[in-house]
Design a protein around this motif. Sequence first.
Motif, PDB file in Angstrom:
ATOM      1  N   GLN A 112     -39.427  52.328   4.387  1.00  0.00           N
ATOM      2  CA  GLN A 112     -40.559  52.187   5.151  1.00  0.00           C
ATOM      3  C   GLN A 112     -41.800  51.680   4.302  1.00  0.00           C
ATOM      4  N   LYS A 113     -42.842  51.320   5.071  1.00  0.00           N
ATOM      5  CA  LYS A 113     -43.936  50.679   4.244  1.00  0.00           C
ATOM      6  C   LYS A 113     -45.168  51.247   4.931  1.00  0.00           C
ATOM      7  N   PHE A 114     -46.134  51.993   4.308  1.00  0.00           N
ATOM      8  CA  PHE A 114     -47.414  52.376   4.945  1.00  0.00           C
ATOM      9  C   PHE A 114     -48.692  52.034   3.833  1.00  0.00           C
ATOM     10  N   GLY A 115     -49.097  50.561   4.106  1.00  0.00           N
ATOM     11  CA  GLY A 115     -50.149  50.220   3.369  1.00  0.00           C
ATOM     12  C   GLY A 115     -49.572  49.896   2.058  1.00  0.00           C
ATOM     13  N   ARG A 116     -50.007  50.429   1.102  1.00  0.00           N
ATOM     14  CA  ARG A 116     -49.377  50.401  -0.344  1.00  0.00           C
ATOM     15  C   ARG A 116     -48.236  51.162  -0.644  1.00  0.00           C
ATOM     16  N   VAL A 117     -48.041  52.461   0.202  1.00  0.00           N
ATOM     17  CA  VAL A 117     -46.969  53.116  -0.318  1.00  0.00           C
ATOM     18  C   VAL A 117     -45.802  52.876   0.508  1.00  0.00           C
ATOM     19  N   PHE A 118     -44.727  52.889  -0.482  1.00  0.00           N
ATOM     20  CA  PHE A 118     -43.361  52.635  -0.225  1.00  0.00           C
ATOM     21  C   PHE A 118     -42.429  53.603  -0.083  1.00  0.00           C
ATOM     22  N   LEU A 119     -41.721  53.874   0.879  1.00  0.00           N
ATOM     23  CA  LEU A 119     -41.081  55.225   1.086  1.00  0.00           C
ATOM     24  C   LEU A 119     -39.422  54.814   1.256  1.00  0.00           C
ATOM     25  N   GLN A 120     -38.667  55.804   0.845  1.00  0.00           N
ATOM     26  CA  GLN A 120     -37.078  55.377   1.067  1.00  0.00           C
ATOM     27  C   GLN A 120     -36.614  56.624   1.346  1.00  0.00           C
ATOM     28  N   PHE A 138     -23.300  67.061   0.923  1.00  0.00           N
ATOM     29  CA  PHE A 138     -24.538  66.241   1.646  1.00  0.00           C
ATOM     30  C   PHE A 138     -25.715  66.244   0.727  1.00  0.00           C
ATOM     31  N   ARG A 139     -26.132  64.941   0.492  1.00  0.00           N
ATOM     32  CA  ARG A 139     -27.415  65.002  -0.303  1.00  0.00           C
ATOM     33  C   ARG A 139     -28.591  64.215   0.530  1.00  0.00           C
ATOM     34  N   TYR A 140     -29.890  64.758   0.248  1.00  0.00           N
ATOM     35  CA  TYR A 140     -30.772  63.784   1.222  1.00  0.00           C
ATOM     36  C   TYR A 140     -32.042  63.653   0.117  1.00  0.00           C
ATOM     37  N   LEU A 141     -32.414  62.329  -0.228  1.00  0.00           N
ATOM     38  CA  LEU A 141     -33.621  62.056  -1.128  1.00  0.00           C
ATOM     39  C   LEU A 141     -34.518  61.175  -0.362  1.00  0.00           C
ATOM     40  N   LEU A 142     -35.557  61.860  -0.605  1.00  0.00           N
ATOM     41  CA  LEU A 142     -37.056  61.207  -0.091  1.00  0.00           C
ATOM     42  C   LEU A 142     -37.681  60.679  -1.344  1.00  0.00           C
ATOM     43  N   GLY A 143     -37.926  59.383  -1.611  1.00  0.00           N
ATOM     44  CA  GLY A 143     -38.464  58.546  -2.754  1.00  0.00           C
ATOM     45  C   GLY A 143     -39.725  57.938  -2.103  1.00  0.00           C
ATOM     46  N   ILE A 144     -40.621  57.613  -3.097  1.00  0.00           N
ATOM     47  CA  ILE A 144     -41.799  57.229  -2.984  1.00  0.00           C
ATOM     48  C   ILE A 144     -42.252  56.243  -3.927  1.00  0.00           C
ATOM     49  N   ASN A 145     -42.797  54.992  -4.071  1.00  0.00           N
ATOM     50  CA  ASN A 145     -43.445  54.315  -5.144  1.00  0.00           C
ATOM     51  C   ASN A 145     -44.781  53.997  -4.484  1.00  0.00           C
ATOM     52  N   ILE A 146     -45.880  53.875  -5.343  1.00  0.00           N
ATOM     53  CA  ILE A 146     -47.110  53.602  -5.097  1.00  0.00           C
ATOM     54  C   ILE A 146     -47.610  52.457  -6.324  1.00  0.00           C
ATOM     55  N   ASN A 149     -52.090  48.808 -10.103  1.00  0.00           N
ATOM     56  CA  ASN A 149     -52.824  47.738 -10.453  1.00  0.00           C
ATOM     57  C   ASN A 149     -52.712  46.500  -9.387  1.00  0.00           C
ATOM     58  N   ASN A 150     -51.799  46.704  -8.565  1.00  0.00           N
ATOM     59  CA  ASN A 150     -51.642  45.733  -7.359  1.00  0.00           C
ATOM     60  C   ASN A 150     -51.546  46.406  -6.208  1.00  0.00           C
ATOM     61  N   LYS A 151     -51.631  45.675  -4.917  1.00  0.00           N
ATOM     62  CA  LYS A 151     -51.208  46.410  -3.704  1.00  0.00           C
ATOM     63  C   LYS A 151     -49.774  46.417  -3.371  1.00  0.00           C
ATOM     64  N   GLU A 152     -48.872  45.287  -3.950  1.00  0.00           N
ATOM     65  CA  GLU A 152     -47.642  45.475  -3.728  1.00  0.00           C
ATOM     66  C   GLU A 152     -46.866  45.447  -4.762  1.00  0.00           C
ATOM     67  N   MET A 153     -45.600  45.439  -5.109  1.00  0.00           N
ATOM     68  CA  MET A 153     -44.827  45.766  -5.939  1.00  0.00           C
ATOM     69  C   MET A 153     -44.251  44.406  -6.728  1.00  0.00           C
ATOM     70  N   LEU A 154     -45.454  43.586  -7.228  1.00  0.00           N
ATOM     71  CA  LEU A 154     -45.446  42.282  -7.856  1.00  0.00           C
ATOM     72  C   LEU A 154     -44.937  42.308  -9.253  1.00  0.00           C
ATOM     73  N   PRO A 155     -44.567  41.076 -10.006  1.00  0.00           N
ATOM     74  CA  PRO A 155     -44.145  41.206 -11.107  1.00  0.00           C
ATOM     75  C   PRO A 155     -45.475  41.671 -11.911  1.00  0.00           C
ATOM     76  N   LYS A 156     -45.477  42.376 -12.938  1.00  0.00           N
ATOM     77  CA  LYS A 156     -46.362  42.964 -13.921  1.00  0.00           C
ATOM     78  C   LYS A 156     -47.249  43.916 -13.329  1.00  0.00           C
ATOM     79  N   THR A 157     -46.762  44.772 -12.233  1.00  0.00           N
ATOM     80  CA  THR A 157     -47.269  45.938 -11.375  1.00  0.00           C
ATOM     81  C   THR A 157     -46.930  47.137 -12.309  1.00  0.00           C
ATOM     82  N   TRP A 158     -47.821  47.968 -12.601  1.00  0.00           N
ATOM     83  CA  TRP A 158     -47.492  49.409 -12.829  1.00  0.00           C
ATOM     84  C   TRP A 158     -47.355  50.141 -11.728  1.00  0.00           C
ATOM     85  N   TYR A 159     -46.630  51.176 -11.606  1.00  0.00           N
ATOM     86  CA  TYR A 159     -46.479  52.140 -10.509  1.00  0.00           C
ATOM     87  C   TYR A 159     -46.196  53.314 -10.407  1.00  0.00           C
TER      88      TYR A 159
END
Length: 224
Positions: A112-120, A138-146, A149-159
Motif C-alpha cells: 500500500q502507499k499513503f503519500g510518501r509512505v510505502f507499506l508492506q 505462522f509469521r506476520y510482517l508489517l514493513g514501512i519505507n519512507i 530526499n525524494n517523494k518517491e523511491m527513485l534512484p539516488k533516494t535515501w529512505y
Amino acid sequence: MKAYRRVIVVVLCFLSISVFAQKNELGAWYMYFGNNKISDRFNFHNEIQYRNFDAGTDLEQLLIRTGIGYDLTENNNNVLVGYGFVLSKPYINGEKSENIEHRLFQQYITKQKFGRVFLQHRYRLEERFLQDDFRMRFRYLLGINIPINNKEMLPKTWYASAYNEIFLHFNSPVFDRNRVYGAVGFVINKNMRIEAGYMNQIQENKNRGQIQIGFYNNIPFTKN
C-alpha cells in the motif's frame, strides 16, 4: 559519486559497530534478496542470509531460500510458494552443535502507499522439517519505507525503513519470537538498493541485537 560515497560510509559504520559484537553479544547478519520477474505476473524469489554470533567469524545460521510467486494484480498482491534450507550452529552447554532444517513455505504480500509512505504486509506459513521434529509456524510482517530526499523511491533516494514481525507456533507455546527493525537505505537504481540497520529479537524472554546489512536485487529476467 557523492551518494555512493555516503552509502559506503554508512555500510562501513555498521561494519565497524559489528566488530565489537563479540564483546557486546551483538550479532551480524549479511543478507542478499533477489526478486526477479520472469514474466508479466510471475517472479523468482531467491535469498541468502549469512548470520553470525559476532562480526563474521562465528557462524550462527546460513539460510538459503527460493520460490516462485505470482502477482494477482499488476505488481501487487503476490502469492508465493517456496523452499528454504537452514544450517544452524548454536551453542549448547558451551559446545558448538549443528542442525539442518528443510522448510516449505507459502506467503502472501500486499503493498500500500499513503503519500510518501510505502507499506508492506507479509503473511507467511512455514512447514519446518527439523532433524528430529516437525513444526508449523505462522509469521506476520508489517514493513514501512519512507523516502527522505525524494517523494518517491527513485534512484539516488535515501529512505528510512522499519518493520515488526511476529512468529507464532501452531502448538504450545504459541509465541515463538518477535523482531523489530530500523534501518537507513539507499536506492542505487530502479532495480537495486541497499540497507544497513539494527534488529532486536525477543525470543524466550531474551533480547538479542543484530546488525543487518542487506542488498536487494530486482533485475527482471524478461526483456520487458
